[in-house]
Enzyme design. Structure first.
Site, PDB file in Angstrom:
ATOM      1  N   HIS A 122       0.938  -0.798  -0.059  1.00 48.19           N
ATOM      2  CA  HIS A 122      -0.302   0.094   0.047  1.00 48.19           C
ATOM      3  C   HIS A 122       0.942   1.139  -0.138  1.00 48.19           C
ATOM      4  O   HIS A 122       1.824   1.285   0.813  1.00 48.19           O
ATOM      5  CB  HIS A 122      -0.688   0.111   1.198  1.00 48.19           C
ATOM      6  CG  HIS A 122      -1.894   0.765   1.300  1.00 48.19           C
ATOM      7  ND1 HIS A 122      -3.026   1.188   2.430  1.00 48.19           N
ATOM      8  CD2 HIS A 122      -2.807   1.573   0.337  1.00 48.19           C
ATOM      9  CE1 HIS A 122      -4.074   2.124   1.935  1.00 48.19           C
ATOM     10  NE2 HIS A 122      -3.635   1.941   0.332  1.00 48.19           N
TER      11      HIS A 122
ATOM     12  N   ASP B 161      -4.935   4.392   3.812  1.00 48.63           N
ATOM     13  CA  ASP B 161      -6.678   4.836   3.975  1.00 48.63           C
ATOM     14  C   ASP B 161      -7.588   5.093   4.791  1.00 48.63           C
ATOM     15  O   ASP B 161      -7.553   5.009   5.907  1.00 48.63           O
ATOM     16  CB  ASP B 161      -7.784   3.084   3.344  1.00 48.63           C
ATOM     17  CG  ASP B 161      -7.190   2.989   2.070  1.00 48.63           C
ATOM     18  OD1 ASP B 161      -7.099   3.473   1.154  1.00 48.63           O
ATOM     19  OD2 ASP B 161      -7.819   1.615   2.162  1.00 48.63           O
TER      20      ASP B 161
ATOM     21  N   HIS C 231     -13.655   5.454   0.912  1.00 44.91           N
ATOM     22  CA  HIS C 231     -13.325   5.765   1.167  1.00 44.91           C
ATOM     23  C   HIS C 231     -12.055   6.739   0.510  1.00 44.91           C
ATOM     24  O   HIS C 231     -11.949   6.922  -0.462  1.00 44.91           O
ATOM     25  CB  HIS C 231     -12.157   4.559   2.059  1.00 44.91           C
ATOM     26  CG  HIS C 231     -11.697   3.915   0.926  1.00 44.91           C
ATOM     27  ND1 HIS C 231     -11.792   2.692   0.348  1.00 44.91           N
ATOM     28  CD2 HIS C 231      -9.839   3.937   0.854  1.00 44.91           C
ATOM     29  CE1 HIS C 231     -10.161   2.667  -0.958  1.00 44.91           C
ATOM     30  NE2 HIS C 231      -9.509   3.240   0.065  1.00 44.91           N
TER      31      HIS C 231
ATOM     32  N   HIS D 284      -8.694   7.274   0.047  1.00 43.30           N
ATOM     33  CA  HIS D 284      -6.678   6.992  -0.438  1.00 43.30           C
ATOM     34  C   HIS D 284      -5.558   8.189  -0.197  1.00 43.30           C
ATOM     35  O   HIS D 284      -6.424   9.306  -1.106  1.00 43.30           O
ATOM     36  CB  HIS D 284      -6.522   6.280  -1.659  1.00 43.30           C
ATOM     37  CG  HIS D 284      -5.162   5.996  -1.638  1.00 43.30           C
ATOM     38  ND1 HIS D 284      -5.231   4.782  -0.672  1.00 43.30           N
ATOM     39  CD2 HIS D 284      -4.541   6.425  -2.758  1.00 43.30           C
ATOM     40  CE1 HIS D 284      -3.391   4.126  -1.855  1.00 43.30           C
ATOM     41  NE2 HIS D 284      -3.109   5.679  -2.518  1.00 43.30           N
TER      42      HIS D 284
HETATM   43 ZN   LIG Z   1      -5.622   3.059   0.178  1.00 38.82          ZN
END
Ligand SMILES: [Zn+2]
Length: 271
Positions: free
Chosen positions: A164, A168, A243, A245
């Site tokens: 990642h 998030d 969500h 990011h």
């Molecule tokens: Zn993300």
């Protein structure tokens, strides 16, 4: 002893000689205490002696005495007047001095009060500017009140890199997404796996990225202030649900990411 004076012709003594004799006699009488009773008649009896009114001597002296008294009295009055004038002048001068001192003190007090008021105004202006700077420099969470649901560098099949590249933040679809700090929009549009995304160049030269937006509210080149809304959260691109990011980068490009939580915390954000 021989008499040298001729006796043939007996001359009458001159008036002056007789007067001298009388004066001598008075002087002699004065020593005996009978001057009061004899002197005056003796003088008065001398018909040849000039009267005071004739000589003007006694009168002049009398007049002189009166005049002298008058002059003295006048001099005293003038002196008193002069003293009174001097006192009045001194009083006026003292009053003028006191008035001037009072006016000076008042002016000084007014000047100090004005200077103090100016200081207070300037202090308030400085405080206001500092508060504005603090507000502008303060960083914000990209979604107010949110928290991290998926950490930085966490692994998973979802990310093409296998790791990642950001974090998030929990955000229901349509939540307000704001610039974490002041900056300039360098990218605003479709970002492939990021869906609708925005990249900002921050004032310190770093970059922040906001992905999966349902809508974009800014355009490239636009300046944004800290906390200003730039779009709404969503689930566009490679996303499993609504969500935000969020990434922090050293360049605008993917792959230059750094720890976004550490980045926010270094800017005073409680995350
Ligand atoms: Zn993300």
């Amino acid at each position: 002893m021989a008499f040298t004076r001729a006796t043939g012709k007996h001359r009458a003594p001159s008036r002056l000689t007789r007067r001298s004799a009388q004066v001598a006699g008075i002087a002699a009488l004065a020593t005996t205490g009978v001057l009061g009773s004899l002197a005056s008649p003796a003088v008065a009896a001398d018909s040849e002696a000039p009267k005071a009114t004739e000589t003007g001597l006694t009168q002049a002296i009398a007049l002189d005495a009166t005049l002298a008294e008058q002059i003295d009295a006048q001099a005293r009055v003038q002196h008193q007047q002069a003293e009174a004038i001097a006192r009045a002048k001194a009083k006026a001068a003292a009053e003028a001095k006191a008035k001037a001192a009072k006016a000076k003190a008042k002016a000084e007090a007014q000047r100090k009060a004005e200077a103090r008021a100016k200081e207070i105004r300037e202090e308030k202006a400085r405080a206001a500017r500092a508060a504005e700077r603090a507000r502008l420099n303060a960083f914000h969470l990209p979604v107010a009140g949110s928290s991290v649901t998926t950490g930085y560098k966490s692994g998973g099949a979802l990310w093409s890199s296998g790791s990642h590249s950001g974090v998030d933040f929990r955000a229901a679809s349509g939540s307000s997404v704001v610039a974490v700090g002041a900056g300039t929009v360098v990218e605003a549009g479709w970002g492939g796996a990021y869906g609708n995304n925005i990249v900002l160049r921050m004032t310190d030269g770093t970059y922040t990225q906001y992905g999966h937006l349902s809508s974009i509210g800014v355009s490239v080149g636009q300046s944004v202030s800290s906390g200003q809304q730039i779009g709404l959260s969503g689930s566009t691109g490679n996303s499993t649900g609504p969500h935000l990011h969020f990434e922090a980068r050293t360049t605008p490009e993917y792959g230059s990411d750094m720890d976004p939580v550490g980045y926010l915390r270094s800017h005073g954000v409680n995350v």
